[in-house]
Design a protein around this motif. Structure first.
Motif, PDB file in Angstrom:
ATOM      1  N   ASP A 131      74.763  62.489 -27.665  1.00 58.98           N
ATOM      2  CA  ASP A 131      73.555  62.224 -28.430  1.00 58.98           C
ATOM      3  C   ASP A 131      73.887  61.534 -29.747  1.00 58.98           C
ATOM      4  N   ASP A 132      72.876  60.874 -30.303  1.00 58.78           N
ATOM      5  CA  ASP A 132      73.044  60.244 -31.609  1.00 58.78           C
ATOM      6  C   ASP A 132      73.340  61.306 -32.663  1.00 58.78           C
ATOM      7  N   SER A 152      69.680  44.947 -35.504  1.00 57.21           N
ATOM      8  CA  SER A 152      70.784  45.897 -35.342  1.00 57.21           C
ATOM      9  C   SER A 152      70.608  47.123 -36.234  1.00 57.21           C
ATOM     10  N   LEU A 153      69.688  47.048 -37.177  1.00 58.41           N
ATOM     11  CA  LEU A 153      69.302  48.189 -38.018  1.00 58.41           C
ATOM     12  C   LEU A 153      67.790  48.325 -37.911  1.00 58.41           C
ATOM     13  N   LYS A 211      62.096  67.495 -43.180  1.00 60.04           N
ATOM     14  CA  LYS A 211      61.102  66.435 -43.357  1.00 60.04           C
ATOM     15  C   LYS A 211      61.762  65.201 -43.940  1.00 60.04           C
ATOM     16  N   ARG A 212      61.435  64.031 -43.400  1.00 60.96           N
ATOM     17  CA  ARG A 212      62.036  62.800 -43.895  1.00 60.96           C
ATOM     18  C   ARG A 212      60.975  61.760 -44.233  1.00 60.96           C
ATOM     19  N   THR A 213      61.310  60.917 -45.202  1.00 60.35           N
ATOM     20  CA  THR A 213      60.433  59.825 -45.606  1.00 60.35           C
ATOM     21  C   THR A 213      60.622  58.623 -44.695  1.00 60.35           C
ATOM     22  N   VAL A 214      61.870  58.444 -44.251  1.00 57.19           N
ATOM     23  CA  VAL A 214      62.202  57.280 -43.446  1.00 57.19           C
ATOM     24  C   VAL A 214      63.393  57.616 -42.544  1.00 57.19           C
ATOM     25  N   THR A 215      63.435  56.992 -41.388  1.00 50.13           N
ATOM     26  CA  THR A 215      64.579  57.122 -40.480  1.00 50.13           C
ATOM     27  C   THR A 215      65.233  55.757 -40.320  1.00 50.13           C
ATOM     28  N   ILE A 216      66.539  55.719 -40.502  1.00 46.96           N
ATOM     29  CA  ILE A 216      67.298  54.476 -40.392  1.00 46.96           C
ATOM     30  C   ILE A 216      68.232  54.614 -39.196  1.00 46.96           C
ATOM     31  N   ALA A 217      68.036  53.766 -38.190  1.00 50.50           N
ATOM     32  CA  ALA A 217      68.808  53.871 -36.952  1.00 50.50           C
ATOM     33  C   ALA A 217      69.709  52.643 -36.779  1.00 50.50           C
ATOM     34  N   LEU A 218      70.961  52.894 -36.431  1.00 49.18           N
ATOM     35  CA  LEU A 218      71.918  51.814 -36.176  1.00 49.18           C
ATOM     36  C   LEU A 218      73.105  52.361 -35.396  1.00 49.18           C
ATOM     37  N   GLY A 219      73.929  51.461 -34.860  1.00 49.13           N
ATOM     38  CA  GLY A 219      75.099  51.870 -34.105  1.00 49.13           C
ATOM     39  C   GLY A 219      76.219  52.353 -35.001  1.00 49.13           C
ATOM     40  N   GLY A 220      77.217  53.009 -34.401  1.00 45.63           N
ATOM     41  CA  GLY A 220      78.322  53.561 -35.172  1.00 45.63           C
ATOM     42  C   GLY A 220      79.125  52.500 -35.900  1.00 45.63           C
ATOM     43  N   ILE A 250      72.584  57.691 -35.989  1.00 44.87           N
ATOM     44  CA  ILE A 250      73.735  56.835 -35.709  1.00 44.87           C
ATOM     45  C   ILE A 250      74.111  56.941 -34.241  1.00 44.87           C
ATOM     46  N   GLY A 251      73.993  55.809 -33.547  1.00 44.65           N
ATOM     47  CA  GLY A 251      74.294  55.766 -32.124  1.00 44.65           C
ATOM     48  C   GLY A 251      75.709  55.276 -31.870  1.00 44.65           C
TER      49      GLY A 251
END
Length: 310
Positions: free
Chosen positions: A234-235, A286-287, A256-265, A228-229
């Motif tokens: 830092d995120d 945006s995601l 360990k992760r299967t997937v990373t989901i990145a998005l803004g706050g 989360i940015g």
């Protein structure tokens, strides 16, 4: 005794101060709670009533304080109360050694400034409005030491109850979703890059396991890292693991992760309250998803996010 308008009927302006001072603070709070906004606005537009009401409210801060919490607060807080006409009014609350002294604002630079209108202020005192929701909605403006703002909100009990003005653990998720649905993106971005950010994120992820759909997650195994940015540094990262219907959340996103989901706050706040369509957000960029896209889709379907739409 009826609402505030009935109680003030026939009282001469010169007697308003002693009239307020003679009544129990919780009774004043009850009358404010029973007075509709339209009538309250009419009363507040009367300069004499406004002055007496604000003086009574600020003067009785200590009556609503939890002593143990008050003892932990130190700093100068300026409360600015806006008005529809004329000059805004400002009061300084000086917190020190388990006490709070309130007086008209002076020349000292405050550590924190909290601004709102008179009706909102009186609603807060009456316990009919949540300070936390009002901050999210943009109806209370906070400038300065936001950690101090959280302390101050946690000091004052809501009149007639054991609750405090700011307690994120008691917020109704559907009410929060409704507030977020009406808030402007620019305001949400400001909230999610300030001092309230860690409180908001921690509370959302604390509740994450409660929103898991038991049937849909029964055979699911995945580890999703939310990146989360939108903050100052830092995120932030939170690792959400689901193992056959059991959900655990680890701050800092280690493991360990299967997937990373990145998005803004701001986008995350909207996503977590049912106000952002994840598919549309992904298509618009945006995601972002890194790793197993099917795991992200499975997570989305396994979580029942509270929504203002029901």
């Amino acid at each position: 005794m009826g609402d505030l308008r009935d109680w003030l009927d026939g009282i001469a302006p010169a007697d308003l101060g002693t009239h307020f001072a003679a009544v129990d603070a919780e009774e004043i709070a009850r009358m404010v709670a029973d007075t509709p906004d339209r009538e309250l606005r009419t009363l507040i537009d009367d300069d004499a009533i406004r002055a007496a009401a604000l003086e009574a409210g600020f003067g009785r801060f200590a009556e609503f304080a939890v002593p143990e919490r008050l003892a932990e607060v130190s700093g100068l807080v300026r409360f600015v109360v806006s008005r529809s006409r004329g000059v805004d009014e400002a009061y300084d609350g000086r917190f020190a050694s388990g006490t709070v002294d309130v007086e008209p604002a002076g020349a000292d630079e405050p550590d924190l400034t909290i601004s709102t209108d008179a009706i909102t202020f009186l609603r807060l005192l009456s316990g009919t409005a949540s300070a936390a929701l009002l901050v999210l909605a943009g109806d209370i403006w906070v400038v300065g030491d936001e950690a101090l703002a959280l302390q101050v909100g946690g000091v004052f009990r809501v009149p007639g109850t054991d609750g405090v003005a700011v307690d994120p653990t008691t917020l109704d998720a559907v009410e929060v979703a409704g507030v977020i649905s009406k808030a402007k993106d620019a305001h949400l971005r400001e909230v999610m890059k300030g001092g309230f950010r860690p409180v908001v994120l921690d509370e959302i992820f604390r509740r994450f396991p409660d929103y898991l759909d038991e049937r849909r997650s029964a055979k699911l195994r995945l580890a999703a890292c939310f990146k989360i940015g939108g903050g100052v540094g830092d995120d932030d990262r939170y690792l959400v693991e689901i193992d056959h219907g059991v959900c655990t959340v680890t701050p800092d996103g280690q493991g360990k992760r299967t997937v990373t989901i990145a998005l803004g706050g701001a986008e995350f706040l909207k996503l977590a309250t049912g106000n952002l369509n994840p598919t549309m957000a992904f298509m618009k960029g945006s995601l972002k998803v890194k790793g197993d896209l099917s795991a992200a889709l499975a997570l989305s379907s396994a979580v029942r996010i509270p929504s203002a739409k029901g």
